[in-house]
Motif scaffolding. Structure first.
Motif, PDB file in Angstrom:
ATOM      1  N   TRP A 176      51.893  -4.483 -32.508  1.00 53.93           N
ATOM      2  CA  TRP A 176      52.477  -3.478 -31.629  1.00 53.93           C
ATOM      3  C   TRP A 176      53.116  -2.403 -32.502  1.00 53.93           C
ATOM      4  O   TRP A 176      53.592  -2.692 -33.615  1.00 53.93           O
ATOM      5  N   MET A 221      48.619 -10.769 -23.026  1.00 53.18           N
ATOM      6  CA  MET A 221      49.687 -11.357 -23.813  1.00 53.18           C
ATOM      7  C   MET A 221      49.355 -11.238 -25.295  1.00 53.18           C
ATOM      8  O   MET A 221      48.184 -11.300 -25.688  1.00 53.18           O
ATOM      9  N   PRO A 222      50.360 -11.055 -26.137  1.00 54.46           N
ATOM     10  CA  PRO A 222      50.059 -10.978 -27.571  1.00 54.46           C
ATOM     11  C   PRO A 222      49.505 -12.289 -28.094  1.00 54.46           C
ATOM     12  O   PRO A 222      49.861 -13.367 -27.627  1.00 54.46           O
ATOM     13  N   TYR A 278      58.057 -14.224 -23.958  1.00 53.97           N
ATOM     14  CA  TYR A 278      59.002 -13.171 -24.322  1.00 53.97           C
ATOM     15  C   TYR A 278      58.823 -12.677 -25.761  1.00 53.97           C
ATOM     16  O   TYR A 278      58.404 -13.431 -26.649  1.00 53.97           O
ATOM     17  N   LEU A 279      59.214 -11.418 -25.955  1.00 58.74           N
ATOM     18  CA  LEU A 279      59.569 -10.900 -27.265  1.00 58.74           C
ATOM     19  C   LEU A 279      61.087 -10.934 -27.328  1.00 58.74           C
ATOM     20  O   LEU A 279      61.770 -10.376 -26.472  1.00 58.74           O
ATOM     21  N   PRO A 286      53.098  -1.599 -26.894  1.00 56.39           N
ATOM     22  CA  PRO A 286      52.261  -2.791 -27.046  1.00 56.39           C
ATOM     23  C   PRO A 286      50.773  -2.483 -27.158  1.00 56.39           C
ATOM     24  O   PRO A 286      50.030  -3.258 -27.766  1.00 56.39           O
ATOM     25  N   HIS A 310      56.661 -10.152 -21.949  1.00 56.46           N
ATOM     26  CA  HIS A 310      55.417  -9.443 -22.281  1.00 56.46           C
ATOM     27  C   HIS A 310      54.780  -8.848 -21.025  1.00 56.46           C
ATOM     28  O   HIS A 310      54.290  -7.719 -21.031  1.00 56.46           O
ATOM     29  N   SER A 334      46.987  -6.736 -17.909  1.00 55.56           N
ATOM     30  CA  SER A 334      47.981  -7.279 -18.818  1.00 55.56           C
ATOM     31  C   SER A 334      47.322  -8.168 -19.854  1.00 55.56           C
ATOM     32  O   SER A 334      46.351  -8.874 -19.574  1.00 55.56           O
ATOM     33  N   TRP A 391      59.080 -14.536 -31.042  1.00 58.79           N
ATOM     34  CA  TRP A 391      58.276 -14.447 -29.823  1.00 58.79           C
ATOM     35  C   TRP A 391      57.811 -15.832 -29.398  1.00 58.79           C
ATOM     36  O   TRP A 391      57.773 -16.781 -30.188  1.00 58.79           O
TER      37      TRP A 391
END
Length: 366
Positions: free
Chosen positions: A213, A206-207, A90-91, A125, A195, A204, A86
């Motif tokens: 998740w 973001m991680p 993006y993942l 997520p 994400h 939203s 990650w």
């Protein structure tokens, strides 16, 4: 029938079922979910279906897929490998699917791709809300992506017109596609999943490092026939043979749409060790769903829900040990045809769960 309507009918009829018909069904849902540490990277990846960047060598490889039912069910015939990375955008998911005959005949986006051999990604997520996402791909690089506001068994309907915005993906084939005259080695697929595109409701987020998740991977594999130099699904009595379902974290029944039974991925920094543990919310979540499963069994036998946990089957083995750390408030309707419950920690009271007979689940982690 309209293609989109057919898809919804097929999905709902195929998957809309409860599993809790016996104690054996309940016991099959007790395996501990798998965990995976997703390492953060800073170098950009070229999405070409290959894992030849240095970054991919740093990712831990999953290579222990099992039958979806877990336990002693037959082992997968072919090997599957998956790994993840990650970054702030993006993942990344890379999968390599070994098989000697690589074929596919579904070309159109959002058709029912799992009627071919395919690879499937399931992502949730947000541990605190019900919605989740599914992305499928076949060797032709045909994508079927959808969102579910809740599982089929609780009345959820697949939103098939939803797409993963700005998704990047590619397929690589080591062999020849749709050629029965040779033996192939593998096909691989690489995804960059934004994400930002996986939040259909609410704000939203973001991680961040150490976030979790819910996630799972599935490989659908059909037996095939070769007729006039063309592949097709193998049939008996004019019906396709049942497919194999091979997954990362076993569900306990043939239904991927039990997100509470998926594995957990944890986002970690490169400096951290490549191990992942279950989140601190897992124990109370497990207790809530076990009560739910046992309530379904109780109602099947008694035509009503139980007003006391002690009346539920396997109370001593599966509920009582957890109750030393958690307290449960159970609220039944007068006719005992519906219920809701709240579970909270006895000491810190930071983690609370609510769950009802319709599967409406909420997790609070202060």
């Amino acid at each position: 029938m309209n293609k989109s309507i057919f898809t919804l009918v097929f999905l709902c009829c195929f998957l809309n079922s409860y599993a809790q018909n016996s104690i054996q069904d309940f016991l099959a849902l007790q395996s501990i979910p798998k965990t995976y540490p997703v390492l953060k990277i800073s170098e950009p990846l070229i999405i070409d279906g290959k894992d030849d960047e240095i970054s991919w060598t740093k990712a831990k490889t999953i290579n222990n897929f099992e039958d979806i039912q877990g336990g002693e069910h037959k082992k997968p015939l072919y090997k599957t490998e998956v790994k993840m990375l990650w970054d702030s955008t993006y993942l990344y998911v890379y999968a390599k699917l070994y098989e000697p005959h690589i074929w596919a005949d579904i070309y159109k986006h959002d058709e029912i791709v799992y009627l071919n051999n395919d690879f499937e990604i399931f992502l949730k997520p947000n541990l605190y809300q019900a919605e989740y996402y599914e992305i499928e791909v076949n060797p032709l690089h045909t994508i079927f992506d959808l969102m579910l506001p809740k599982p089929y068994r609780f009345g959820g309907q697949a939103i098939t017109h939803w797409d993963v915005k700005n998704l990047k993906s590619a397929v690589h084939i080591n062999g020849t596609l749709n050629n029965p005259q040779d033996i192939d080695t593998y096909w691989s697929v690489e995804f960059a999943i934004p994400h930002q595109s996986l939040y259909a409701f609410g704000k939203s987020s973001m991680p961040k490092a150490n976030d979790y998740w819910l996630c799972n991977f599935s490989r659908v594999q059909w037996q095939h026939d070769i007729t006039n130099n063309h592949y097709s699904r193998k049939k008996e009595n004019n019906k396709p043979l049942v497919e194999d379902n091979w997954v990362w974290s076993p569900i306990g029944l043939i239904n991927m749409h039990y997100p509470e039974r998926w594995g957990y991925i944890q986002f970690v920094e490169q400096a951290q060790k490549q191990e992942a543990t279950l989140p601190n919310s897992y124990a109370v979540t497990k207790l809530a769903w076990n009560i739910h499963y046992l309530q379904q069994l109780f109602k099947k036998e008694n035509r009503r829900y139980s007003d006391q946990l002690t009346k539920l089957s396997l109370y001593n083995q599966y509920l009582l040990p957890a109750l030393k750390d958690y307290e449960v408030t159970l609220d039944l309707s007068k006719d005992k045809q519906s219920y809701s419950m709240k579970i909270k920690e006895k000491q810190s009271k930071k983690i609370q769960v609510s769950l009802d007979h319709r599967g409406n689940f909420d997790l609070y982690n202060q």
